[in-house]
Design a protein around this motif. Structure first.
Motif, PDB file in Angstrom:
ATOM      1  N   ASN A  42       0.841  -1.202   0.000  1.00 16.77           N
ATOM      2  CA  ASN A  42       0.000   0.000   0.000  1.00 16.77           C
ATOM      3  C   ASN A  42       0.874   1.249   0.000  1.00 16.77           C
ATOM      4  N   GLU A  43       0.509   2.258  -0.796  1.00 20.08           N
ATOM      5  CA  GLU A  43       1.281   3.502  -0.846  1.00 20.08           C
ATOM      6  C   GLU A  43       0.892   4.477   0.263  1.00 20.08           C
ATOM      7  N   SER A  44      -0.300   4.327   0.850  1.00 19.83           N
ATOM      8  CA  SER A  44      -0.801   5.240   1.885  1.00 19.83           C
ATOM      9  C   SER A  44      -1.282   4.433   3.084  1.00 19.83           C
ATOM     10  N   ASP A  45      -1.431   5.106   4.233  1.00 18.90           N
ATOM     11  CA  ASP A  45      -2.049   4.464   5.390  1.00 18.90           C
ATOM     12  C   ASP A  45      -3.413   3.916   4.989  1.00 18.90           C
ATOM     13  N   CYS A  46      -3.749   2.723   5.472  1.00 21.46           N
ATOM     14  CA  CYS A  46      -5.057   2.152   5.174  1.00 21.46           C
ATOM     15  C   CYS A  46      -5.411   1.076   6.193  1.00 21.46           C
ATOM     16  N   THR A  47      -6.665   0.691   6.183  1.00 21.01           N
ATOM     17  CA  THR A  47      -7.156  -0.392   7.012  1.00 21.01           C
ATOM     18  C   THR A  47      -7.670  -1.476   6.084  1.00 21.01           C
ATOM     19  N   ASN A  61       3.258   2.143   2.923  1.00 19.23           N
ATOM     20  CA  ASN A  61       4.376   1.303   2.475  1.00 19.23           C
ATOM     21  C   ASN A  61       4.734   0.167   3.433  1.00 19.23           C
ATOM     22  N   GLN A  62       3.882  -0.136   4.397  1.00 19.18           N
ATOM     23  CA  GLN A  62       4.138  -1.253   5.308  1.00 19.18           C
ATOM     24  C   GLN A  62       3.912  -2.582   4.604  1.00 19.18           C
ATOM     25  N   GLY A  63       2.801  -2.686   3.893  1.00 20.09           N
ATOM     26  CA  GLY A  63       2.481  -3.917   3.199  1.00 20.09           C
ATOM     27  C   GLY A  63       2.178  -5.066   4.146  1.00 20.09           C
ATOM     28  N   LYS A  84      -3.590   3.655  -3.369  1.00 22.29           N
ATOM     29  CA  LYS A  84      -2.830   2.991  -4.429  1.00 22.29           C
ATOM     30  C   LYS A  84      -2.200   1.729  -3.845  1.00 22.29           C
ATOM     31  N   TYR A  85      -2.318   0.611  -4.595  1.00 25.38           N
ATOM     32  CA  TYR A  85      -1.819  -0.667  -4.085  1.00 25.38           C
ATOM     33  C   TYR A  85      -1.517  -1.623  -5.233  1.00 25.38           C
TER      34      TYR A  85
END
Length: 91
Positions: A42-47, A61-63, A84-85
């Motif tokens: 993932n390019e941005s923070d997400c859940t 960017n954790q992935g 974005k992913y």
């Protein structure tokens, strides 16, 4: 018949809120994809919601990666839109 192979993003994708990112099964299959290996970036923070039961926050960017010893992925959703992913999975 046992199918084996890989599925994944053909290019960088943009999420739609709560939409399944694992493709639908081919018409001639009885069951959907059961990914024993899976990698998501993932390019941005997400859940994300995994298998409709595990909700996990990922920093930009954790992935996330799973392997054969983990529970297979049958469903993977990003709660937010506009993320974005890309992903790859083995079945």
């Amino acid at each position: 018949m046992i199918e084996i192979g890989y599925i994944g993003s053909q290019e960088l994708q943009t999420s739609e809120a709560n939409k399944e990112i694992i493709p639908s099964k081919p018409d001639d299959w009885t069951h959907g994809y059961k990914l024993y290996k899976f990698s998501f970036m993932n390019e941005s923070d997400c859940t994300v919601v995994i298998n409709d039961k595990y909700t996990i926050f990922l920093k930009a960017n954790q992935g996330l990666s799973i392997d054969k010893g983990d529970e297979p992925i049958v469903s993977f959703k990003i709660k937010e839109g506009g993320i974005k992913y890309n992903f790859i999975g083995a079945f």
